[in-house]
Scaffold this active site. Sequence first.
Site, short mmCIF file in Angstrom:
data_model
loop_
_atom_site.label_atom_id
_atom_site.label_comp_id
_atom_site.label_asym_id
_atom_site.label_seq_id
_atom_site.Cartn_x
_atom_site.Cartn_y
_atom_site.Cartn_z
N LYS A 240 0.95 -1.56 -0.28
CA LYS A 240 -0.39 0.13 0.08
C LYS A 240 0.77 1.09 -0.63
O LYS A 240 2.11 1.02 0.52
CB LYS A 240 -1.21 -0.06 0.64
CG LYS A 240 -0.37 0.16 2.67
CD LYS A 240 -1.50 0.62 3.45
CE LYS A 240 -0.72 2.77 4.99
NZ LYS A 240 0.63 2.46 4.89
N HIS B 292 -5.49 -0.74 7.06
CA HIS B 292 -5.75 -1.59 8.58
C HIS B 292 -7.21 -1.39 8.85
O HIS B 292 -7.29 -2.85 9.24
CB HIS B 292 -4.53 -1.15 9.16
CG HIS B 292 -3.26 -1.11 8.55
ND1 HIS B 292 -2.65 -1.36 8.24
CD2 HIS B 292 -2.07 0.43 8.59
CE1 HIS B 292 -1.68 -1.89 7.12
NE2 HIS B 292 -1.97 -0.38 7.76
C1 BG6 Z 1 2.09 1.46 8.17
C2 BG6 Z 1 1.36 3.30 8.06
O1 BG6 Z 1 0.69 1.17 7.27
O2 BG6 Z 1 1.67 1.38 9.16
C3 BG6 Z 1 2.35 4.22 9.33
O3 BG6 Z 1 2.69 3.16 7.22
C4 BG6 Z 1 1.55 3.36 10.57
O4 BG6 Z 1 1.75 4.56 9.23
C5 BG6 Z 1 2.63 1.53 9.99
O5 BG6 Z 1 3.03 3.41 11.31
C6 BG6 Z 1 1.73 0.49 12.00
O6 BG6 Z 1 1.84 -0.34 11.91
P1 BG6 Z 1 1.79 -1.12 13.10
O7 BG6 Z 1 2.24 -2.49 13.17
O8 BG6 Z 1 3.25 -0.64 13.81
O9 BG6 Z 1 0.28 -0.52 14.38
#
Ligand code: BG6
Length: 520
Positions: free
Chosen positions: A173, A265
Amino acid sequence: MLNCNSQNILRANLEKQMKLMANAADTLFILFGASGDLSWRLVVPALFNLYLEGHLPQRFQLLAVDRLDSSDSEIAGHLQKGAAGNSRRGVPTPDDWNAFAGMIRYIKVDVTDADGFNTLAKVLDAQDAQWGGKSDRVFYLATPPALFRPIAIGLGAANLAQDRAHVRLVVEKPLGNDLESFHEINDELCRIFEERQLFRIDHYLGKETVQNILAMRFANSIFEPIWNRSYVDHVAITASETLGVEKRGGYYEHAGALRDMVQNHLLQLLCLVAMEPPVAYDADDIRDKKVDVLHSLRPISRDTVDMFAARGQYAEGWIHGTNLPQYRDEPGVAPRSNTETYAALKLYVDNWRWQDVPFYLRTGKRMTADVTEISIRFRDVPHRAFPASVGLNAQPTRLVIQINPEQGIVLKFMAKEPGNPLRLSPVDMRFRYKDAFQAEAPAAYETLLRDIMIGDATLFMRSDQVEAAWKLLMPVLDVWAENPATDFPNYAAGSWGPESGDMLVARDSNSWLTPTLANK
Ligand code: BG6
């Protein structure tokens, strides 16, 4: 019961995967953007761990592709530092790394030049000839999204995409910046590759705790009967981070929290909570059920955006004793930026199971704590048999699915305090991953890479899911772009976000559950 069932499912799944890996075809893993940050931080450390655990195919080669002048040993040295700093296993021993590095080969390709792809094709064919057969080819685009189209076109033109059975393309993404640009990129990918060859990564789906949502819901009989509008009052999903935008200002200015976290997400988490039971643990069945949820989401019309969405941008503030700058002072950020670093949504899933149950989603940078969790708030009891005096602090029953950093499930319910007179108090019943299972969980990228290599698309986003997510969010993105926020920055770094985010749920007489971690 929960522990035992989950354990059996995980064990069965692991055995299946190991069997599949043992039979996995010879694999050429072609990593575009090999000297970039994503390869360094996530992809190669994950491949290295798969190697250490015996989860790479027996014959495997990592073809590191980039446009710079480099060599096999130079790129391997660079990637070694990435593995040392970012692998969950810490610094590799020289022997382990050297054995892995023996499979790394550097190829210089300028993706704007057709000759580069022809050279690549020759290298791949030569390797097949040496191995004596047709290998699987995984083209992984760890590049800026602007290169997805040119690379796909280059692969197509060099005849590197057409072998449907052996070739896969992996993209990260963001796939587009809005519905229109998503179509531009995706239509091109789908012209050159078949959907079954495309693996669109959402790394949340590789997290153990996210996969466990399906295990919890569908490997136990006790949850399904109460998993609906008759018992659930509302669902709240929080993904908060203490980090700011770090050095990613350039990217984030064009993304913002809604595109960066919600479009992918958070909506994926919502789908896993709201979807109907699949008939089988099968990529298409699970993805069909998830896309049904996205199609059932009540559209947000332009004139109701303020009722269903809230945005925020962080001001300066304190986290863990450090004074942090406001977003507008971060590197690469415009001094009067209108980009949101916080977004909250109220959504409804218009179907028989969920009609009128609000799903609240919120995410933000520079918030109080690093927490990702889903809180299912059950309805109040229909009749209070106990006098009010015995349970002054009565709280509704909640099931909290902890994704990060706590990993587990907490059931919060009322219990009798020991002794007399009769008093009731809220208590927690906990399942903790680290207590129930001794084995260390693989990183999300390890799971996803292994699945790509065995061709299992269950944990990847299908075209129709990404499209439905963009469609849902477009009115909000458009209205926010056309009407710059007049109150930015509107929440202090280190807080739980702007007042408008709290108001979104307060209008329904609800409040965000303070995440379990922050209670400690
Ligand atoms: C990413 C985003 O997809 O997910 C980031 O681009 C974010 O901005 C990250 O910090 C968060 O992922 P995780 O696994 O640390 O919760």
